[in-house]
Design an enzyme around this catalytic site. Structure first.
Site, PDB file in Angstrom:
ATOM      1  N   THR A  96       0.907  -1.056   0.051  1.00 21.98           N
ATOM      2  CA  THR A  96       0.127  -0.108  -0.032  1.00 21.98           C
ATOM      3  C   THR A  96       0.877   1.096   0.007  1.00 21.98           C
ATOM      4  O   THR A  96       1.981   0.914   0.509  1.00 21.98           O
ATOM      5  CB  THR A  96      -0.682  -0.087   1.387  1.00 21.98           C
ATOM      6  OG1 THR A  96      -1.797  -1.145   0.994  1.00 21.98           O
ATOM      7  CG2 THR A  96      -1.467   1.245   1.489  1.00 21.98           C
ATOM      8  N   ARG A 151     -14.480  -6.778  -1.559  1.00 22.81           N
ATOM      9  CA  ARG A 151     -13.869  -6.285  -0.255  1.00 22.81           C
ATOM     10  C   ARG A 151     -13.347  -5.025  -0.092  1.00 22.81           C
ATOM     11  O   ARG A 151     -12.351  -4.736  -1.264  1.00 22.81           O
ATOM     12  CB  ARG A 151     -12.899  -7.432   0.091  1.00 22.81           C
ATOM     13  CG  ARG A 151     -12.172  -7.083   1.523  1.00 22.81           C
ATOM     14  CD  ARG A 151     -10.891  -6.467   1.403  1.00 22.81           C
ATOM     15  NE  ARG A 151     -10.019  -6.373   2.636  1.00 22.81           N
ATOM     16  CZ  ARG A 151      -9.119  -5.526   2.987  1.00 22.81           C
ATOM     17  NH1 ARG A 151      -8.480  -4.756   1.736  1.00 22.81           N
ATOM     18  NH2 ARG A 151      -8.519  -5.431   3.922  1.00 22.81           N
ATOM     19  N   GLY A 190     -11.130  -2.425   1.910  1.00 21.89           N
ATOM     20  CA  GLY A 190     -10.362  -2.463   3.154  1.00 21.89           C
ATOM     21  C   GLY A 190     -10.432  -0.860   3.936  1.00 21.89           C
ATOM     22  O   GLY A 190     -11.364  -0.228   3.742  1.00 21.89           O
ATOM     23  N   ASP A 191      -9.584  -0.814   4.891  1.00 22.06           N
ATOM     24  CA  ASP A 191      -9.611   0.482   5.749  1.00 22.06           C
ATOM     25  C   ASP A 191      -9.040   1.517   4.878  1.00 22.06           C
ATOM     26  O   ASP A 191      -9.163   2.609   5.396  1.00 22.06           O
ATOM     27  CB  ASP A 191      -8.277   0.161   6.859  1.00 22.06           C
ATOM     28  CG  ASP A 191      -6.943  -0.021   6.247  1.00 22.06           C
ATOM     29  OD1 ASP A 191      -6.706  -0.976   5.549  1.00 22.06           O
ATOM     30  OD2 ASP A 191      -5.887   0.861   6.503  1.00 22.06           O
ATOM     31  N   THR A 246      -1.350   1.597   6.877  1.00 23.56           N
ATOM     32  CA  THR A 246      -1.189   0.431   6.089  1.00 23.56           C
ATOM     33  C   THR A 246      -0.870  -0.809   7.193  1.00 23.56           C
ATOM     34  O   THR A 246      -0.854  -0.383   8.250  1.00 23.56           O
ATOM     35  CB  THR A 246       0.056   0.473   5.386  1.00 23.56           C
ATOM     36  OG1 THR A 246       0.545  -0.765   4.645  1.00 23.56           O
ATOM     37  CG2 THR A 246       1.316   0.971   6.215  1.00 23.56           C
ATOM     38  N   GLY A 247      -1.342  -1.858   6.435  1.00 26.48           N
ATOM     39  CA  GLY A 247      -1.316  -3.105   7.309  1.00 26.48           C
ATOM     40  C   GLY A 247      -2.560  -3.779   7.306  1.00 26.48           C
ATOM     41  O   GLY A 247      -3.179  -3.655   6.413  1.00 26.48           O
ATOM     42  N   HIS A 248      -3.030  -4.731   8.254  1.00 25.54           N
ATOM     43  CA  HIS A 248      -4.284  -5.632   8.079  1.00 25.54           C
ATOM     44  C   HIS A 248      -5.334  -4.775   8.069  1.00 25.54           C
ATOM     45  O   HIS A 248      -5.896  -4.257   9.357  1.00 25.54           O
ATOM     46  CB  HIS A 248      -4.248  -6.668   9.028  1.00 25.54           C
ATOM     47  CG  HIS A 248      -5.081  -7.485   9.041  1.00 25.54           C
ATOM     48  ND1 HIS A 248      -6.188  -7.866   9.795  1.00 25.54           N
ATOM     49  CD2 HIS A 248      -5.443  -8.335   7.966  1.00 25.54           C
ATOM     50  CE1 HIS A 248      -7.142  -8.571   9.446  1.00 25.54           C
ATOM     51  NE2 HIS A 248      -6.834  -9.091   8.494  1.00 25.54           N
ATOM     52  N   GLY A 249      -6.153  -4.506   7.095  1.00 24.81           N
ATOM     53  CA  GLY A 249      -7.128  -3.494   6.993  1.00 24.81           C
ATOM     54  C   GLY A 249      -8.370  -3.787   7.986  1.00 24.81           C
ATOM     55  O   GLY A 249      -8.549  -2.954   8.776  1.00 24.81           O
TER      56      GLY A 249
HETATM   57  N1  ASP Z   1      -4.420  -1.817   4.620  1.00 30.15           N
HETATM   58  C1  ASP Z   1      -4.355  -2.411   3.272  1.00 30.15           C
HETATM   59  C2  ASP Z   1      -5.723  -3.062   3.056  1.00 30.15           C
HETATM   60  O1  ASP Z   1      -6.093  -3.904   4.030  1.00 30.15           O
HETATM   61  C3  ASP Z   1      -3.464  -3.227   3.130  1.00 30.15           C
HETATM   62  C4  ASP Z   1      -1.922  -2.944   3.406  1.00 30.15           C
HETATM   63  O2  ASP Z   1      -1.716  -1.622   3.748  1.00 30.15           O
HETATM   64  O3  ASP Z   1      -1.177  -3.624   2.931  1.00 30.15           O
HETATM   65  O4  ASP Z   1      -6.473  -3.255   2.095  1.00 30.15           O
END
Ligand code: ASP
Length: 289
Positions: free
Chosen positions: A159, A187, A189-190, A210-213
């Site tokens: 991201t 889907r 995400g965040d 960024t990370g697990h949305g």
């Molecule tokens: N946050 C992003 C999502 O969940 C993915 C990421 O930041 O790696 O879509």
């Protein structure tokens, strides 16, 4: 003229060593491109937009060209831009035919009636506002297609985001992503959600996450980090603390970048890597690819 700052990131995750040079070059180009705007007296919003366009166009990151494929082998992109001066925001979710979703987010922000438009409706908005659509296949790189064929479930990474403070002390933030690898079609995400993957308010901070949305959404991480700045935390402490809340409460990992209206910045991540870079008017340039 106040201090101004631009910070960019290329996603929390487990970036491969072989893409290090490409990441470093892209972060440098993104900083250069956004910086040219700030240095000419332009706005934080424009600087974030232009830095993100540069990162979307770089295939090593999971945004725009080279985004991760979803379960069905298609690219669906999410993006957002937010202006801390007015709280105006524009965002898109799950668009397939937009080469630079951050530019469509900007049109939605400028239009002002809505904040988030998804899928086919967002593509229609693009056409109605003079943007051309791309062929969905144009966004798919050989390496992402190969990764999808192997379908090895692996952590998402790449991201992109930017936060900026301009010479007037106004701040802005933006985030753009292809989302998580093998995500369910549709889907979102965040990333394109105000307060989750992005937030900007001149009274607190500009943040890109960024990370697990799904975990970022649970703790509304961008707004949580901005609120910490509003209640007196320095940006680095706010970034550390907001990330700690997410990892403690959800057990999942991520990262964020943050700037306040004095130009002070913070960056934190709990994954193996989060490529990021900063440039400010005090003469600092630092890139951690
Ligand atoms: N946050 C992003 C999502 O969940 C993915 C990421 O930041 O790696 O879509």
């Amino acid at each position: 003229v106040g201090a101004f700052t631009l910070v960019v990131h290329g996603g929390a995750g487990d970036h491969r060593p072989e893409t290090l040079a490409a990441r470093e070059a892209a972060l440098t180009r993104a900083l250069d491109r956004g910086w040219a705007i700030l240095a000419a007296g332009g706005t934080a919003l424009d600087a974030c937009q232009e830095a993100i366009v540069e990162l979307e166009d770089e295939p090593v990151f999971d945004a725009g060209l080279g985004a991760h494929l979803n379960r069905d082998g298609r690219v669906e992109l999410d993006a957002i831009l937010m202006d801390g001066a007015t709280l105006a925001a524009g965002a898109v979710g799950a668009v397939e035919r937009i080469r630079n979703p951050i530019l469509l987010a900007r049109r939605i922000l400028a239009d002002g009636r809505h904040i988030l438009i998804a899928g086919a409706g967002a593509e229609l908005f693009a056409i109605e506002h003079g943007m051309s659509l791309c062929n969905p296949g144009e966004l798919i790189t050989d390496s992402e297609r190969a990764r999808w064929r192997e379908s090895k479930a692996q952590a998402s990474h790449g991201t992109v985001g930017a936060v900026a403070c301009d010479a007037t002390g106004s701040i802005a933030a933006g985030t753009s992503t292809g989302g998580t690898f093998l995500k369910h079609p549709g889907r979102i995400g965040d990333s394109p959600l105000v307060g989750c993957g992005c937030y900007a308010d001149n009274l607190s901070a500009a943040v890109s996450c960024t990370g697990h949305g799904e975990s970022i959404m649970k703790v509304v991480m961008a707004k949580a980090a901005a609120d910490l700045v509003a209640t007196g935390h320095m940006p680095q402490a706010a970034a550390d603390r907001a990330l700690q809340v997410m990892t403690d409460r959800t057990g999942r990992n991520g990262g964020l970048i943050l700037v306040d209206r004095t130009g002070a910045a913070g960056a934190a991540f709990s994954t193996a890597k989060m490529p990021w870079g900063i440039r400010n008017s005090a003469g600092l340039t630092q890139i951690q690819p």
